[in-house]
Write a protein that holds these residues in place. Structure first.
Motif, PDB file in Angstrom:
ATOM      1  N   VAL A 117      70.830  20.063  18.506  1.00 10.41           N
ATOM      2  CA  VAL A 117      69.702  20.868  18.975  1.00 10.41           C
ATOM      3  C   VAL A 117      68.831  21.287  17.800  1.00 10.41           C
ATOM      4  O   VAL A 117      67.604  21.134  17.825  1.00 10.41           O
ATOM      5  CB  VAL A 117      70.197  22.107  19.766  1.00 10.41           C
ATOM      6  N   ILE A 118      69.441  21.809  16.756  1.00  8.62           N
ATOM      7  CA  ILE A 118      68.688  22.254  15.571  1.00  8.62           C
ATOM      8  C   ILE A 118      67.971  21.064  14.927  1.00  8.62           C
ATOM      9  O   ILE A 118      66.829  21.188  14.469  1.00  8.62           O
ATOM     10  CB  ILE A 118      69.618  22.969  14.564  1.00  8.62           C
ATOM     11  N   SER A 119      68.610  19.919  14.905  1.00  4.99           N
ATOM     12  CA  SER A 119      67.999  18.720  14.317  1.00  4.99           C
ATOM     13  C   SER A 119      66.725  18.325  15.058  1.00  4.99           C
ATOM     14  O   SER A 119      65.764  17.859  14.443  1.00  4.99           O
ATOM     15  CB  SER A 119      68.988  17.558  14.306  1.00  4.99           C
ATOM     16  N   ARG A 120      66.695  18.519  16.366  1.00  2.00           N
ATOM     17  CA  ARG A 120      65.468  18.215  17.124  1.00  2.00           C
ATOM     18  C   ARG A 120      64.322  19.122  16.691  1.00  2.00           C
ATOM     19  O   ARG A 120      63.169  18.700  16.649  1.00  2.00           O
ATOM     20  CB  ARG A 120      65.729  18.321  18.625  1.00  2.00           C
ATOM     21  N   TYR A 121      64.636  20.351  16.352  1.00  2.00           N
ATOM     22  CA  TYR A 121      63.608  21.257  15.827  1.00  2.00           C
ATOM     23  C   TYR A 121      63.195  20.832  14.416  1.00  2.00           C
ATOM     24  O   TYR A 121      62.011  20.823  14.084  1.00  2.00           O
ATOM     25  CB  TYR A 121      64.111  22.710  15.821  1.00  2.00           C
ATOM     26  N   MET A 122      64.167  20.474  13.584  1.00  2.00           N
ATOM     27  CA  MET A 122      63.848  20.067  12.210  1.00  2.00           C
ATOM     28  C   MET A 122      63.038  18.780  12.184  1.00  2.00           C
ATOM     29  O   MET A 122      62.190  18.601  11.312  1.00  2.00           O
ATOM     30  CB  MET A 122      65.134  19.912  11.390  1.00  2.00           C
ATOM     31  N   ASP A 123      63.286  17.886  13.138  1.00  2.00           N
ATOM     32  CA  ASP A 123      62.570  16.614  13.210  1.00  2.00           C
ATOM     33  C   ASP A 123      61.205  16.745  13.885  1.00  2.00           C
ATOM     34  O   ASP A 123      60.474  15.756  13.996  1.00  2.00           O
ATOM     35  CB  ASP A 123      63.399  15.565  13.958  1.00  2.00           C
ATOM     36  N   HIS A 156      79.172  31.590  22.523  1.00  2.00           N
ATOM     37  CA  HIS A 156      77.875  32.058  22.013  1.00  2.00           C
ATOM     38  C   HIS A 156      77.057  30.885  21.476  1.00  2.00           C
ATOM     39  O   HIS A 156      75.842  30.812  21.698  1.00  2.00           O
ATOM     40  CB  HIS A 156      78.100  33.114  20.928  1.00  2.00           C
ATOM     41  N   ILE A 157      77.705  29.958  20.787  1.00  2.00           N
ATOM     42  CA  ILE A 157      77.005  28.761  20.291  1.00  2.00           C
ATOM     43  C   ILE A 157      76.493  27.938  21.469  1.00  2.00           C
ATOM     44  O   ILE A 157      75.346  27.481  21.473  1.00  2.00           O
ATOM     45  CB  ILE A 157      77.919  27.927  19.373  1.00  2.00           C
ATOM     46  N   ALA A 158      77.336  27.758  22.490  1.00  2.00           N
ATOM     47  CA  ALA A 158      76.934  26.988  23.677  1.00  2.00           C
ATOM     48  C   ALA A 158      75.732  27.626  24.353  1.00  2.00           C
ATOM     49  O   ALA A 158      74.778  26.928  24.738  1.00  2.00           O
ATOM     50  CB  ALA A 158      78.105  26.884  24.656  1.00  2.00           C
ATOM     51  N   ARG A 159      75.761  28.934  24.495  1.00  2.00           N
ATOM     52  CA  ARG A 159      74.647  29.636  25.136  1.00  2.00           C
ATOM     53  C   ARG A 159      73.379  29.546  24.290  1.00  2.00           C
ATOM     54  O   ARG A 159      72.276  29.449  24.822  1.00  2.00           O
ATOM     55  CB  ARG A 159      75.017  31.097  25.382  1.00  2.00           C
ATOM     56  N   ASN A 160      73.535  29.555  22.970  1.00  2.00           N
ATOM     57  CA  ASN A 160      72.382  29.415  22.099  1.00  2.00           C
ATOM     58  C   ASN A 160      71.754  28.040  22.273  1.00  2.00           C
ATOM     59  O   ASN A 160      70.527  27.907  22.289  1.00  2.00           O
ATOM     60  CB  ASN A 160      72.798  29.659  20.645  1.00  2.00           C
ATOM     61  N   CYS A 161      72.575  27.013  22.427  1.00  2.00           N
ATOM     62  CA  CYS A 161      72.055  25.662  22.674  1.00  2.00           C
ATOM     63  C   CYS A 161      71.230  25.628  23.951  1.00  2.00           C
ATOM     64  O   CYS A 161      70.132  25.058  23.983  1.00  2.00           O
ATOM     65  CB  CYS A 161      73.199  24.646  22.766  1.00  2.00           C
ATOM     66  N   VAL A 162      71.747  26.245  24.998  1.00  4.45           N
ATOM     67  CA  VAL A 162      71.032  26.282  26.280  1.00  4.45           C
ATOM     68  C   VAL A 162      69.697  26.998  26.114  1.00  4.45           C
ATOM     69  O   VAL A 162      68.660  26.517  26.583  1.00  4.45           O
ATOM     70  CB  VAL A 162      71.907  26.959  27.369  1.00  4.45           C
ATOM     71  N   ARG A 163      69.714  28.121  25.427  1.00  5.88           N
ATOM     72  CA  ARG A 163      68.468  28.871  25.227  1.00  5.88           C
ATOM     73  C   ARG A 163      67.462  28.076  24.402  1.00  5.88           C
ATOM     74  O   ARG A 163      66.267  28.041  24.723  1.00  5.88           O
ATOM     75  CB  ARG A 163      68.750  30.200  24.541  1.00  5.88           C
ATOM     76  N   LEU A 164      67.923  27.443  23.324  1.00  5.06           N
ATOM     77  CA  LEU A 164      67.015  26.697  22.457  1.00  5.06           C
ATOM     78  C   LEU A 164      66.465  25.457  23.135  1.00  5.06           C
ATOM     79  O   LEU A 164      65.399  24.958  22.777  1.00  5.06           O
ATOM     80  CB  LEU A 164      67.713  26.318  21.149  1.00  5.06           C
ATOM     81  N   GLU A 165      67.199  24.943  24.100  1.00  2.42           N
ATOM     82  CA  GLU A 165      66.705  23.793  24.863  1.00  2.42           C
ATOM     83  C   GLU A 165      65.870  24.243  26.063  1.00  2.42           C
ATOM     84  O   GLU A 165      65.470  23.423  26.878  1.00  2.42           O
ATOM     85  CB  GLU A 165      67.875  22.925  25.303  1.00  2.42           C
ATOM     86  N   SER A 166      65.625  25.534  26.156  1.00  4.09           N
ATOM     87  CA  SER A 166      64.787  26.139  27.199  1.00  4.09           C
ATOM     88  C   SER A 166      65.296  25.860  28.600  1.00  4.09           C
ATOM     89  O   SER A 166      64.528  25.852  29.547  1.00  4.09           O
ATOM     90  CB  SER A 166      63.332  25.673  27.066  1.00  4.09           C
ATOM     91  N   LYS A 167      66.580  25.645  28.718  1.00  5.99           N
ATOM     92  CA  LYS A 167      67.144  25.417  30.040  1.00  5.99           C
ATOM     93  C   LYS A 167      67.368  26.731  30.774  1.00  5.99           C
ATOM     94  O   LYS A 167      67.346  26.781  31.986  1.00  5.99           O
ATOM     95  CB  LYS A 167      68.457  24.637  29.930  1.00  5.99           C
ATOM     96  N   ASP A 168      67.628  27.782  30.039  1.00  5.79           N
ATOM     97  CA  ASP A 168      67.866  29.094  30.620  1.00  5.79           C
ATOM     98  C   ASP A 168      67.629  30.128  29.529  1.00  5.79           C
ATOM     99  O   ASP A 168      68.534  30.440  28.766  1.00  5.79           O
ATOM    100  CB  ASP A 168      69.294  29.190  31.158  1.00  5.79           C
ATOM    101  N   PRO A 169      66.399  30.624  29.425  1.00  6.27           N
ATOM    102  CA  PRO A 169      66.090  31.529  28.322  1.00  6.27           C
ATOM    103  C   PRO A 169      66.844  32.853  28.353  1.00  6.27           C
ATOM    104  O   PRO A 169      66.982  33.509  27.351  1.00  6.27           O
ATOM    105  CB  PRO A 169      64.584  31.754  28.454  1.00  6.27           C
TER     106      PRO A 169
END
Length: 163
Positions: free
Chosen positions: A101-107, A54-67
């Motif tokens: 991934v979250i850090s890229r959003y925070m930055d 689930h964490i891996a899939r969330n990373c993919v979604r947040l990186e817009s690779k596969d919504p």
């Protein structure tokens, strides 16, 4: 507020949930890790792998690779031969990826949209739910009590990490 939400989410996963998972799984036998608690019930290890996925899939979604997530994820509770230490290593590596991934959003490298907030909140909530299952199953299997609050793993500790 977006930054606060992201910091709370990140620290809840890495500084509250992961230490609890470590304590629950450390020293757990292969039998306890992979046995079904009842016919058709998910093993402790299967639940941990479900959360990793689930964490891996969330990373993919947040990186817009596969919504969109592939169907039948709710049934993904694999049986494996991994040890508790191997599961913890995999979980830790997955959290490191999510942290990045979250850090890229925070930055400010990525723009946080409302849908992302829903996705992150769901992941944190889903992880907390399954962590509770794992802890409960470990306690049932071993008789061990964790006393996380007395050991400092509580909301005040989390708030201190968020700053």
């Amino acid at each position: 507020m977006d930054s606060l939400f992201l910091r709370i989410s990140l620290h809840r996963m890495t500084d509250l949930y992961f230490p609890k998972l470590k304590e629950a799984l450390q020293g757990l036998s292969q039998e306890h890790l992979w046995q079904e608690p009842y016919p058709g019930g998910n093993s402790i290890g299967g639940i941990a792998l479900h959360v990793c996925e689930h964490i891996a899939r969330n990373c993919v979604r947040l990186e817009s690779k596969d919504p969109k997530l592939k169907p039948d994820f709710e049934k993904y509770f694999p049986i494996s031969e991994q040890t508790a230490d191997e599961l913890l290593m995999k979980f830790g590596q997955q959290l490191q990826q999510w942290d990045a991934v979250i850090s890229r959003y925070m930055d400010g490298e990525r723009l946080l949209e409302e849908e992302h907030i829903h996705q992150i909140y769901h992941l944190v909530e889903h992880t907390g739910y399954h962590l509770g299952q794992i802890i409960d199953r470990v306690q049932q299997a071993t008789g061990k009590k964790f006393n996380f609050v007395q050991k400092g793993l509580h909301e005040a500790y989390l708030r201190s990490k968020i700053g």
